[in-house]
Design an enzyme around this catalytic site. Sequence first.
Site, short mmCIF file in Angstrom:
data_model
loop_
_atom_site.label_atom_id
_atom_site.label_comp_id
_atom_site.label_asym_id
_atom_site.label_seq_id
_atom_site.Cartn_x
_atom_site.Cartn_y
_atom_site.Cartn_z
N GLY A 70 15.52 -30.64 5.68
CA GLY A 70 14.71 -29.93 4.70
C GLY A 70 14.85 -28.42 4.81
CB SER A 71 14.98 -26.12 7.72
OG SER A 71 13.79 -26.57 8.32
CB SER A 199 13.54 -33.67 5.36
OG SER A 199 13.80 -33.92 6.72
CB CYS A 324 -0.46 -26.06 20.64
SG CYS A 324 -0.74 -27.16 19.26
C1 LIG Z 1 9.33 -31.04 7.78
C2 LIG Z 1 9.31 -30.11 6.63
C3 LIG Z 1 10.38 -29.23 6.38
C4 LIG Z 1 11.56 -29.12 7.31
O1 LIG Z 1 12.40 -30.23 7.24
P1 LIG Z 1 13.44 -30.47 8.44
O2 LIG Z 1 14.25 -31.64 7.98
O3 LIG Z 1 12.64 -30.76 9.66
O4 LIG Z 1 14.25 -29.23 8.54
C5 LIG Z 1 10.32 -28.43 5.27
N1 LIG Z 1 9.27 -28.47 4.44
C6 LIG Z 1 8.23 -29.29 4.64
C7 LIG Z 1 7.11 -29.31 3.67
C8 LIG Z 1 8.21 -30.14 5.74
O5 LIG Z 1 7.17 -30.93 5.95
#
Ligand SMILES: *Cc1c(COP(=O)(O)O)cnc(C)c1O
Length: 395
Positions: A70-71, A199, A324
């Site tokens: 997702g990132s 993701s 945390c």
């Molecule tokens: C988890 C998440 C991401 C990041 O996704 P990754 O696959 O961990 O890089 C981005 N946006 C939202 C809303 C998320 O919950």
Amino acid sequence: MQIYADNAGTTKMSRTAIDAMLPYMETYYGNPSSLHTVGQEAAEALAQARAEMAAILGCEPREIIFTSGGSEADNQAIFSAAAIGEKKGKKHIISTAFEHHAVLHTLKRLEKQGFDITLLDVHENGLVTPEQVRDAIREDTCLVTIMYVNNEIGTIQPIREIGAVCREKGVLFHTDAVQAVGHIPVNVKDDNVDMLSLSGHKFRGPKGIGALYVRKGIILTNLIEGGAQERGKRAGTENIPAIMSMVAALKEAVDHMDENTKKVQALRDKLIAGLAEIPHCALNGDATHRHPGNVNFCFEGIEGESLLLLLDAKGICASSGSACTSGSLDPSHVLLAIGRVHDVAHGSLRLSLNEENTEAEVDYMLEEIPKVVEYLRNMSPVWKDLINGKRQFIL
Ligand SMILES: *Cc1c(COP(=O)(O)O)cnc(C)c1O
């Protein structure tokens, strides 16, 4: 008892997702760019996975770019829209104050490069409105990026209506749909989105794999240069086992969405109703426009981190938006964005459920959490001041 209630953080892979991976490690291990048979078997599998994901999202296979998660998808979408805007002299971007850091930190970088960023306020109920977006769009706006479902408080944004405003105004619209895809119905055409991030590990697929939907005609900027994979827009040998597994997990999630939603939503609502009985607490985020598995409360007079540690000792894996995780003392930017004051925002707890959770687990949490909250309050100087009237209760 070990209860996993942190499914918005990540999920346990489904059996289907694990099984879907193995053949592409053991048998069909080829590189899809190779011309020989072993490579071409992998290439065919990749094409099929892309077609399946496209069918689920309502787009064409060539509109899907596989990424490392997702990132990366968020970064690529935003940097691409910025590059397109810059060419036309448009350097204004609209987003919200409660986006994921993959969006917020990307926007911060663009701000340093001379872009003007407007972060919309989020209403107390955790929603932004299409009217806010309409009012914020300017002549020089090149992108609106607004998340589909917030990862901390679970609120579902009116993406379709926001997308319609962007279409009308001719502004690109990206949505971080990482918490939405596989959980609620998402269709890129119906939702009027130009770009969408997802993701694998948020819907019981593997970590380190995701995708970006890009409407055809939009030219992406590469984050990684190299080979011609992903139509030349994302170099690097494709992670076929992870892609096959992610698509299998997505298909499974979508096929069972109705029954899962019904089950999980009932557990969520029981948990919300039970926790709401605790004095001086508040549910964060709208009760109805809400992810089926998301529960997020603030408890006045306690620290979220202490709550997490004690719950962990009772076998409950939960999360809190604050300190945390980030290693800082700042409370969650999401809770601050919906207007929670610092003291209250520090006492937050997120429980995120999925179809693996049971009613017995909810009952156990409803028995243990109030006890732990009371225990912490009895030790808290802040709580003492609150009940002695030296401080005003906020909740
Ligand atoms: C988890 C998440 C991401 C990041 O996704 P990754 O696959 O961990 O890089 C981005 N946006 C939202 C809303 C998320 O919950």
